[in-house]
Enzyme design. Structure first.
Site, PDB file in Angstrom:
ATOM      1  N   ASP A  67       0.828  -1.204   0.000  1.00 35.89           N
ATOM      2  CA  ASP A  67       0.000   0.000   0.000  1.00 35.89           C
ATOM      3  C   ASP A  67       0.863   1.255   0.000  1.00 35.89           C
ATOM      4  O   ASP A  67       2.093   1.179   0.113  1.00 35.89           O
ATOM      5  CB  ASP A  67      -0.964  -0.005   1.199  1.00 35.89           C
ATOM      6  N   ASP A 136      -8.136  -2.596  13.924  1.00 36.38           N
ATOM      7  CA  ASP A 136      -9.520  -2.755  13.464  1.00 36.38           C
ATOM      8  C   ASP A 136      -9.667  -3.918  12.476  1.00 36.38           C
ATOM      9  O   ASP A 136     -10.689  -4.059  11.812  1.00 36.38           O
ATOM     10  CB  ASP A 136     -10.024  -1.455  12.819  1.00 36.38           C
ATOM     11  N   HIS A 138      -7.827  -4.480   9.724  1.00 35.79           N
ATOM     12  CA  HIS A 138      -7.460  -4.270   8.315  1.00 35.79           C
ATOM     13  C   HIS A 138      -6.206  -5.057   7.956  1.00 35.79           C
ATOM     14  O   HIS A 138      -5.347  -5.309   8.817  1.00 35.79           O
ATOM     15  CB  HIS A 138      -7.302  -2.773   7.968  1.00 35.79           C
ATOM     16  N   GLU A 143      -9.846  -1.348   5.009  1.00 37.64           N
ATOM     17  CA  GLU A 143     -10.474  -1.025   6.282  1.00 37.64           C
ATOM     18  C   GLU A 143     -11.813  -1.760   6.403  1.00 37.64           C
ATOM     19  O   GLU A 143     -12.339  -2.286   5.412  1.00 37.64           O
ATOM     20  CB  GLU A 143     -10.706   0.495   6.345  1.00 37.64           C
TER      21      GLU A 143
END
Ligand code: F6R
Length: 261
Positions: A67, A136, A138, A143
């Protein structure tokens, strides 16, 4: 999914480095998927040590990062191209240009994302993908709510992820970009072997969902339950909420040492 609980980051780094070393011995032109962030650093340190000692070579290998932030200046130290250069590429013997990442400064973002997918496919796909996991759930920057069938695209970072990553920007939340380009969940699922690393109590809930929760876009990493060869490397703290922790420990202890991950 194989869950391996080890006694700390160094043991995790060594085991993942063993898998990469074995892969490169079998297939010197292997394609690696590279994560940034804190989780892979012990792996990268161990690979750098082995490369300097002549125990492994990346001369014919290639790499694709997961990313990239959108809009960070080309020379920004937190631009993932620069991070991976500092943390890994500069310490290994990759050929020039052998490691690439999505272009977060592209004028035409959809075209840059499509070109990235094509580059990965043209390289023959990713043999071994290193992953961390967000608090979270990801992976990459997919996400919660991400399509489980997604490919490389632009995403909006959640407030939680921006808060978690502010530590890389001297604690300045406003300096953390709001958008990123990330390999999609389907891109990650196309890798032949996925090695996910998580350490610390802060990852325990996400790890619980990853290994033992229901598959859901709310915890994107759970898609890896459908992957035929995923290895999850944890320390005790990250494994703290796993119901089957003692089963994972005894299973790994009983594994013949030559078998690898
Ligand atoms: C980084 C990435 C992220 C991180 C995750 C965990 O390229 O894709 O998914 O792996 O945010 O970050 P750390 O390892 O810093 O806790």
């Amino acid at each position: 999914m194989e869950v391996v609980i080890l006694d700390g980051a160094d043991s995790i780094g060594a085991l993942a480095a063993d898998a990469i070393t074995d892969l490169l011995k079998r297939r010197p032109e292997a394609v690696l998927g590279l994560a940034t962030g804190s989780s892979p650093l012990a792996i990268y340190d161990e690979l750098a040590r082995r490369c300097a000692a002549g125990e492994v070579s990346f001369k014919s290998a290639r790499g694709f990062t997961l990313d990239e932030y959108v809009g960070l200046a080309a020379d920004h130290p937190q631009r993932y191209r620069n991070v991976i250069e500092t943390e890994l590429v500069s310490r290994l013997d990759f050929a020039p240009g052998a490691v690439q990442g999505p272009d977060g400064l592209a004028d035409d973002i959809p075209a840059a994302c499509a070109a990235y997918e094509t580059a990965i496919a043209d390289a023959g796909g990713i043999d071994l993908q290193i992953l961390g996991i967000g608090t979270d759930g990801h992976i990459g920057f997919n996400e919660p709510g991400s399509s489980l069938a997604s490919r490389t695209r632009i995403k909006t970072l959640t407030p939680q992820t921006r808060l978690d990553n502010a530590r890389f920007f001297d604690g300045d939340l406003d300096a953390v970009p709001t958008h990123c380009l990330t390999q999609g969940l389907a891109t990650i699922m196309s890798a032949r072997h996925v090695v996910l690393v998580a350490t610390g109590h802060g990852k325990a809930e996400a790890v619980h969902h990853l290994a033992e929760g229901a598959v859901s876009a709310m915890w994107p990493a759970t898609i890896l339950q459908h992957h035929p060869h995923t290895t999850v490397l944890l320390d005790d703290a990250a494994a703290g909420r796993l119901q089957l922790a003692s089963h994972y420990r005894s299973t790994y202890r009983a594994k013949p040492p030559w078998q690898g991950i």
